[in-house]
Motif scaffolding. Structure first.
Motif, short mmCIF file in Angstrom:
data_model
loop_
_atom_site.label_atom_id
_atom_site.label_comp_id
_atom_site.label_asym_id
_atom_site.label_seq_id
_atom_site.Cartn_x
_atom_site.Cartn_y
_atom_site.Cartn_z
N UNK A 405 0.41 -3.02 -1.50
CA UNK A 405 -0.34 -2.91 -0.25
C UNK A 405 -0.52 -4.29 0.39
N UNK A 406 -0.96 -5.26 -0.43
CA UNK A 406 -1.17 -6.61 0.10
C UNK A 406 0.16 -7.28 0.46
N UNK A 407 1.20 -6.97 -0.31
CA UNK A 407 2.52 -7.54 -0.02
C UNK A 407 3.02 -7.06 1.33
N UNK A 408 2.85 -5.75 1.60
CA UNK A 408 3.29 -5.21 2.88
C UNK A 408 2.53 -5.85 4.04
N UNK A 409 1.22 -6.06 3.86
CA UNK A 409 0.42 -6.71 4.91
C UNK A 409 0.93 -8.12 5.16
N UNK A 410 1.21 -8.85 4.08
CA UNK A 410 1.67 -10.23 4.23
C UNK A 410 3.00 -10.28 4.97
N UNK A 411 3.88 -9.31 4.71
CA UNK A 411 5.19 -9.31 5.32
C UNK A 411 5.19 -8.67 6.70
N UNK A 412 4.08 -8.02 7.05
CA UNK A 412 4.01 -7.38 8.36
C UNK A 412 4.83 -6.12 8.47
N UNK A 413 5.00 -5.39 7.35
CA UNK A 413 5.74 -4.13 7.35
C UNK A 413 4.88 -3.06 6.72
N UNK A 414 5.28 -1.79 6.85
CA UNK A 414 4.53 -0.70 6.25
C UNK A 414 4.86 -0.60 4.76
N UNK A 415 3.97 0.05 4.01
CA UNK A 415 4.24 0.25 2.58
C UNK A 415 5.50 1.06 2.37
N UNK A 416 5.74 2.07 3.24
CA UNK A 416 6.94 2.88 3.11
C UNK A 416 8.21 2.03 3.29
N UNK A 417 8.19 1.16 4.28
CA UNK A 417 9.34 0.26 4.47
C UNK A 417 9.53 -0.65 3.27
N UNK A 418 8.43 -1.13 2.72
CA UNK A 418 8.51 -1.98 1.54
C UNK A 418 9.14 -1.22 0.38
N UNK A 419 8.75 0.04 0.22
CA UNK A 419 9.32 0.84 -0.87
C UNK A 419 10.83 0.98 -0.71
N UNK A 420 11.28 1.22 0.53
CA UNK A 420 12.72 1.32 0.76
C UNK A 420 13.42 0.01 0.41
N UNK A 421 12.81 -1.11 0.81
CA UNK A 421 13.41 -2.41 0.51
C UNK A 421 13.48 -2.65 -1.01
N UNK A 422 12.42 -2.28 -1.72
CA UNK A 422 12.40 -2.47 -3.18
C UNK A 422 13.44 -1.59 -3.85
N UNK A 423 13.59 -0.36 -3.36
CA UNK A 423 14.61 0.53 -3.92
C UNK A 423 16.00 -0.06 -3.73
N UNK A 424 16.24 -0.63 -2.56
CA UNK A 424 17.52 -1.27 -2.29
C UNK A 424 17.74 -2.46 -3.21
N UNK A 425 16.67 -3.23 -3.46
CA UNK A 425 16.77 -4.39 -4.35
C UNK A 425 17.14 -3.94 -5.77
N UNK A 426 16.52 -2.85 -6.24
CA UNK A 426 16.82 -2.35 -7.58
C UNK A 426 18.27 -1.90 -7.69
#
Length: 432
Positions: A405-426
């Motif tokens: 949650x805090x990571x998404x705020x820091x990056x200025x993106x939604x949590x859902x977008x962050x999840x997609x990015x993390x899935x892509x990273x994995x």
């Protein structure tokens, strides 16, 4: 093997449930092959067809929830895409209801099938694995799947028995056979008559007792301490060891003849770190067991579940149980977050190692680019952009202790977008 039925509505809305149940060693059967006792998995809208032993699933966005079966009503579970991993595991463990080990790895489901096949015989079973890998659970499965299932299951840890009393505890004793023997004792072999005797940490049994155990197995009888006549027993022996029995035989610390007598049907349990999907299943089973049925059920967040699956678990399932118990006590909200676990967040993206700096190339005089100069293509720019993005996400995760949650705020993106990015990273890390 546990059986259930799945409605067509569940298959349509949650097509991945059937695959998870297969990995959990739970078999969906056709409605016509089900018995009255077979639990049904239904969508929430099918409540009119449900009984108290069934499970209703509400697949929707929002906070997840779980209400146990009570007062004639079925269990009800609600979750969305974000919480599906734990939701499916909870459905499986509600169906299992403590009957057998919680598993989610396809390889472990195959191992349980192997254990069920050998259970139908009378052959001795030796289960080997580290402490906390589920040896007693596997022994209980062998008993439950055997023709002796209605008989007693007696478990004893050989390492915990006083050396001077091991023989009397296992084989029994006659009144007056030793100081303090004020009455006859039947011993564990006779207590398990008609059932299964599970001898855990068998390699800790003193050498002198190993010879007597071998005779009991060969002759099907025991000689209680102080008696002159042997007593017949009908017992299935299942043993376990957290040390390599073959190495102990080679070192002269365990009898070779007893080893071969016990190791008719070997089962080797891998450590929990090699069973990532089992972590998910075991966590679900433990959460169900640790929380009172009438209380609000505390879920693991998706981030917390990923943290659990990424941990190395040197203490195996016992360590996992400790972590979950502590998190349930110390959590501040209704959901167990990753920071409640007290585990270091796993790095999802590892930057390439820094190469030693090369000597600076001589400056090219200004002018036209010659053939040796390669222009940067669009694909190179895309790769560079992606690498920079992944590094920024990982740095933000590190700065926020893995809190999404805090990571998404820091990056200025939604949590859902962050999840997609993390899935892509994995996916990229797995393909590397």
């Amino acid at each position: 093997m546990i059986e259930c039925t799945i409605s067509e509505a569940v298959r349509e809305n949650l097509p991945m449930l059937e695959s998870w149940l297969a990995s959990a060693w739970i078999k969906p059967v056709a409605a016509g092959a089900a018995t009255v006792q077979t639990a049904k998995v239904l969508m929430a809208a099918e409540i009119a067809s449900a009984s108290h032993r069934d499970i209703l699933i509400d697949f929707r966005d929002g906070a997840p929830s779980l209400v146990r079966a009570a007062n004639g009503l079925p269990a009800r579970i609600a979750f969305g895409f974000d919480d599906m991993a734990l939701g499916l595991a909870l459905v499986a463990e509600l169906l299992r209801a403590g009957r057998g080990p919680a598993v989610g790895e396809p390889a472990m489901a195959k191992l349980m099938g192997y254990a069920a096949r050998i259970a139908r015989s009378e052959a001795a079973v030796l289960i080997q694995g580290e402490t906390g890998t589920g040896k007693e659970g596997m022994a209980r499965l062998v008993h439950d799947e055997s023709p002796r299932a209605k008989g007693p299951f007696i478990a004893v840890n050989c390492a915990a028995l006083p050396e001077t009393m091991v023989e009397a505890i296992l084989f029994g004793h006659k009144k007056g056979a030793f100081t303090g023997a004020s009455a006859d004792g039947e011993g564990l072999f006779r207590a398990a008559d008609g059932g299964t005797l599970f001898l855990d940490e068998i390699t800790e049994l003193p050498l002198a007792l190993q010879a007597k155990l071998l005779r009991a197995l060969q002759e099907g009888e025991v000689l209680p301490v102080g008696e002159t006549r042997a007593v017949k027993v009908d017992v299935r022996i299942v043993t376990a060891a957290n040390r390599d029995a073959a190495e102990l035989v080679a070192a002269g610390e365990f009898r070779e003849d007893l080893y071969w007598r016990l190791n008719v049907m070997p089962i080797a349990l891998p450590r929990l770190a090699d069973r990532r999907q089992d972590v998910r299943a075991i966590a679900a089973a433990m959460l169900l067991r640790m929380q009172n049925a009438g209380d609000d059920f505390a879920w693991l967040s998706a981030e917390a579940l990923e943290t659990l699956q990424a941990h190395s678990w040197p203490g195996n399932a016992r360590e996992l149980g400790n972590v979950l118990q502590r998190a349930l006590v110390l959590r501040e909200g209704d959901v167990i977050e990753a920071e409640d676990l007290g585990l270091a967040p796993a790095r999802l993206f590892t930057p390439a190692p820094v190469q030693p700096a090369a000597a600076p190339a001589p400056r090219r005089p200004p002018g036209r680019a010659c053939g040796s100069v390669r222009l940067m293509r669009g694909s190179d720019l895309h790769s560079l952009s992606r690498a920079v993005e992944h590094d920024a996400i990982q740095r933000a995760l590190d700065e926020n202790g893995g809190n999404r949650r805090e990571t998404a705020k820091m990056l200025g993106i939604s949590e859902r977008t962050l999840r997609y990015r993390l899935a892509n990273m994995r996916e990229l890390a797995a393909a590397a």
